[in-house]
Each structure stands twice: as structure tokens, then as C-alpha cells.
Enzyme design. Sequence first.
Site, short mmCIF file in Angstrom:
data_model
loop_
_atom_site.label_atom_id
_atom_site.label_comp_id
_atom_site.label_asym_id
_atom_site.label_seq_id
_atom_site.Cartn_x
_atom_site.Cartn_y
_atom_site.Cartn_z
NE ARG A 229 -4.41 -1.11 0.05
CZ ARG A 229 -4.27 -2.28 -0.84
NH1 ARG A 229 -3.52 -2.18 -1.76
NH2 ARG A 229 -5.55 -2.89 -0.93
CG ASP A 253 1.37 -2.25 -8.09
OD1 ASP A 253 1.48 -2.13 -9.47
OD2 ASP A 253 0.66 -2.79 -7.49
CD GLU A 258 -2.36 3.72 -5.50
OE1 GLU A 258 -3.30 3.16 -5.86
OE2 GLU A 258 -1.61 3.21 -4.78
CG HIS A 276 -2.82 -0.20 -6.87
ND1 HIS A 276 -3.36 0.48 -5.89
CD2 HIS A 276 -2.99 -1.34 -6.40
CE1 HIS A 276 -3.60 -0.17 -4.83
NE2 HIS A 276 -3.73 -1.50 -5.15
P1 NAD Z 1 -1.75 -10.56 5.30
O1 NAD Z 1 -2.80 -10.06 6.34
O2 NAD Z 1 -2.23 -12.14 4.97
O3 NAD Z 1 -0.41 -10.38 5.83
C1 NAD Z 1 0.06 -9.14 6.15
C2 NAD Z 1 1.25 -9.43 7.17
O4 NAD Z 1 1.74 -8.31 7.86
C3 NAD Z 1 0.80 -10.18 8.58
O5 NAD Z 1 1.59 -11.46 8.61
C4 NAD Z 1 0.97 -9.48 9.79
O6 NAD Z 1 1.45 -10.12 10.87
C5 NAD Z 1 2.10 -8.58 9.16
N1 NAD Z 1 2.07 -7.23 9.83
C6 NAD Z 1 0.94 -6.60 10.36
N2 NAD Z 1 1.42 -5.47 10.73
C7 NAD Z 1 2.88 -5.33 10.83
C8 NAD Z 1 3.97 -4.57 11.36
N3 NAD Z 1 3.44 -3.31 11.83
N4 NAD Z 1 5.32 -4.91 10.90
C9 NAD Z 1 5.39 -6.08 10.49
N5 NAD Z 1 4.62 -6.88 9.92
C10 NAD Z 1 3.12 -6.53 10.14
O7 NAD Z 1 -1.87 -9.71 4.02
P2 NAD Z 1 -1.60 -10.06 2.53
O8 NAD Z 1 -2.81 -10.81 1.92
O9 NAD Z 1 -0.32 -10.83 2.40
O10 NAD Z 1 -1.46 -8.50 1.93
C11 NAD Z 1 -0.39 -7.68 2.29
C12 NAD Z 1 -0.58 -6.31 1.71
O11 NAD Z 1 -0.69 -6.52 0.52
C13 NAD Z 1 -1.78 -5.67 2.19
O12 NAD Z 1 -1.54 -4.44 2.50
C14 NAD Z 1 -2.79 -5.56 0.82
O13 NAD Z 1 -3.54 -4.33 0.94
C15 NAD Z 1 -1.64 -5.49 -0.10
N6 NAD Z 1 -2.26 -5.74 -1.62
C16 NAD Z 1 -1.74 -5.09 -2.56
C17 NAD Z 1 -2.25 -5.49 -3.89
C18 NAD Z 1 -1.96 -4.61 -5.10
O14 NAD Z 1 -2.70 -4.46 -5.97
N7 NAD Z 1 -0.59 -3.94 -4.91
C19 NAD Z 1 -2.96 -6.50 -3.98
C20 NAD Z 1 -3.39 -7.32 -2.70
C21 NAD Z 1 -2.82 -7.01 -1.73
#
Ligand code: NAD
Length: 302
Positions: A229, A253, A258, A276
Site C-alpha cells: 500500500r 506498484d 494514486e 497499482h
Molecule cells: P496478510 O494479512 O495475509 O499479511 C500481512 C502480514 O503483515 C501479517 O503477517 C501481519 O502479521 C504483518 N504485519 C502487520 N502489521 C505489521 C507491522 N507493523 N510490521 C510487520 N508486519 C506486520 O495480508 P496479504 O494478503 O499478504 O497482503 C499484504 C498487503 O498487500 C496488504 O496491504 C494488501 O492491501 C496489499 N495488497 C496489494 C495489492 C496490489 O494490488 N498492489 C493487492 C493485494 C494486496
Amino acid sequence: MKVIVADSINQKGIDNLKEVAEVVVDTDITPEELLNTISEYEAIIVRSRTKVTREVIEKADKLKIIARAGVGVDNVDVEAATEKGIMVVNAPESTSITVAEHTMGMMLTAARKIAIADKSVKEDKWEKSRFMGVELRNKTLGVVGMGRIGSQVVSRCKAFEMDVIVYDPYLPKEVAKQMGVELADLETVLKVSDFITIHVPLTPETKHLISKKELEIMKDDAFIVNCARGGIIDEDALYDALSNDKIGGAALDVYEEEPPKGSKLLSLDNLVATPHIAASTREAQRDAAIIVANEVIEVLKG
Ligand code: NAD
């Protein structure tokens, strides 16, 4: 029972829904039309275009479930839905592989200067010596956030013979051990990694998690990738680090704003930028549609 599909989703999801309900697909529906017709439906499926606002929810007398065929529910007023006892679901797992593959693409593009080399060849140039790259093999990958996407990136990077170190204070030690990764604090991860990849959600805790101080800790030739994000990396600090060659490069990305119109980052050769699209594959869209259709079917069946 009636379901409205208000944004375009994969046909397979629609076909599954049709087995249990009357499905109205109206992907051009206006906010006014939605307000006037929502009371007819037991379920609504959206992606990003349609906003399911408090106003809509208040008129949704039969609605049992609001489903977003994607990650996050930013376009749904979850509070209003909860107050009315309406379930809100999404499909966060649908895009994990897709985002992990994009992350690999970003790492390779940065390491091998693919994007600027492509631009150069198309400008009729042949600048072989300008594009000396580095291998991923034997490099250390630092993963910030070892959830669904982070862990998929790790298994792919292991195939590239990379060492992996993880910062995720919420990941239990035993789970890290089972995943075969070493846990460390953020400072250590920043210090030892050649590639850092961010996979945490944006929260007050992760806003500008990577700022001037953190970029200074990184190796001078290290790369950082953010497919999570915008706002997790402080873009002003990143611009300073990239333009002073304090780090090797970055690949983004997602952006604080945005589209990142007028961002000075976009003028830099050591920045790879995509709009994105990390979650944008046919497979992810299909899986998201199937997952939310199944959730809707479960709820409609009671
Ligand atoms: P998820 O919830 O499975 O994993 C997130 C991880 O981050 C968890 O293991 C959690 O313990 C950890 N975490 C939370 N706070 C933290 C901190 N302060 N320090 C370190 N670790 C921390 O999520 P995911 O499905 O793996 O998605 C991850 C990110 O990817 C999300 O922000 C999501 O919005 C983003 N995403 C982006 C796109 C895109 O189009 N670019 C698409 C899908 C997801």
C-alpha cells in the site's frame, strides 16, 4: 432470491450464482438507480466502481450480504452494514499468487534494469554497458510482513536461491520455523538485506514504516519493493535516498497518492513504477469472483 452484480466480475462466478438465485448483472448501474432498486435484492456483488454507502444500506431491506470480489472493502460502509446485520465479505486470498509474481517481476526488473533498458532500445540505442545488473542468487531477501503474499514471495525467492530474513512481530516463532524463515527486528532486516519487499497492511503503525532513518540503515546497493500500500514508504525520503544513490533502487506498484501525478520519483532511472496492477491477472479476477459467489451462495442457502 435476487442478487445484483453491480461491477463486472468473471462469468464463472455469475454462472455459479445462477444455480441458486436470479442474477441481475448491471455493471453500468448509477448510484441513483442502485438506491432505487437495492430493496429488491438479498445480495450485492461489487468490485471497485460501485460504492455501497450508508444511504444505499439504509434502503436495503432484504440485503443479507455485500460481497467485494477483491482485496479490502474500502468502497463499502462496513459500519452501516454491521449496524443492520448485513454481512460484508471479500476475497483477500484470491490475489496472493498474482501479487507475489508481480513482486518477483519488480525485483528482477530493478535488479536487471529491464524497464530502462527496454526504453533505451526503443529509442534506437544500444547501451550494453549502462545496464550492468545483479543476480538474485545468494542475495538476502528481507520480507516485511509474512502473511499470505509475503510467504508466497518467500517460496519463489527460495527457488531463486536467495536467503530469507523476516520482520513480522505478529508471526509466532514456531510458525516462522515451520516456514523455514529466520525472524529478526526491522533494523537487522534493513541492515543485512539486498532486496527488501513490503507486504504489510497500511495501518497507523505501518504508515511511513520506511522513512529516512530506515533507508539510511539499508545497504547502498540494496533494492526496496512495495506492492502493498502507498504510504508505508515515505516517498520524500525515498526520493532523497534514490537521487543520492543511498540505495540501489526501488520498485513501486502503490503510491501515497494514486495516480502519483507530478511525483518527482517518476523522473528517476533507479525507480521502477507500475500503476497499482499487482493484483491484475485473469486468474486473480476469476478466483475472486468464484470465492465471493460461493460466500453469497452459502448465505442465501442459509
Ligand atoms: P496478510 O494479512 O495475509 O499479511 C500481512 C502480514 O503483515 C501479517 O503477517 C501481519 O502479521 C504483518 N504485519 C502487520 N502489521 C505489521 C507491522 N507493523 N510490521 C510487520 N508486519 C506486520 O495480508 P496479504 O494478503 O499478504 O497482503 C499484504 C498487503 O498487500 C496488504 O496491504 C494488501 O492491501 C496489499 N495488497 C496489494 C495489492 C496490489 O494490488 N498492489 C493487492 C493485494 C494486496
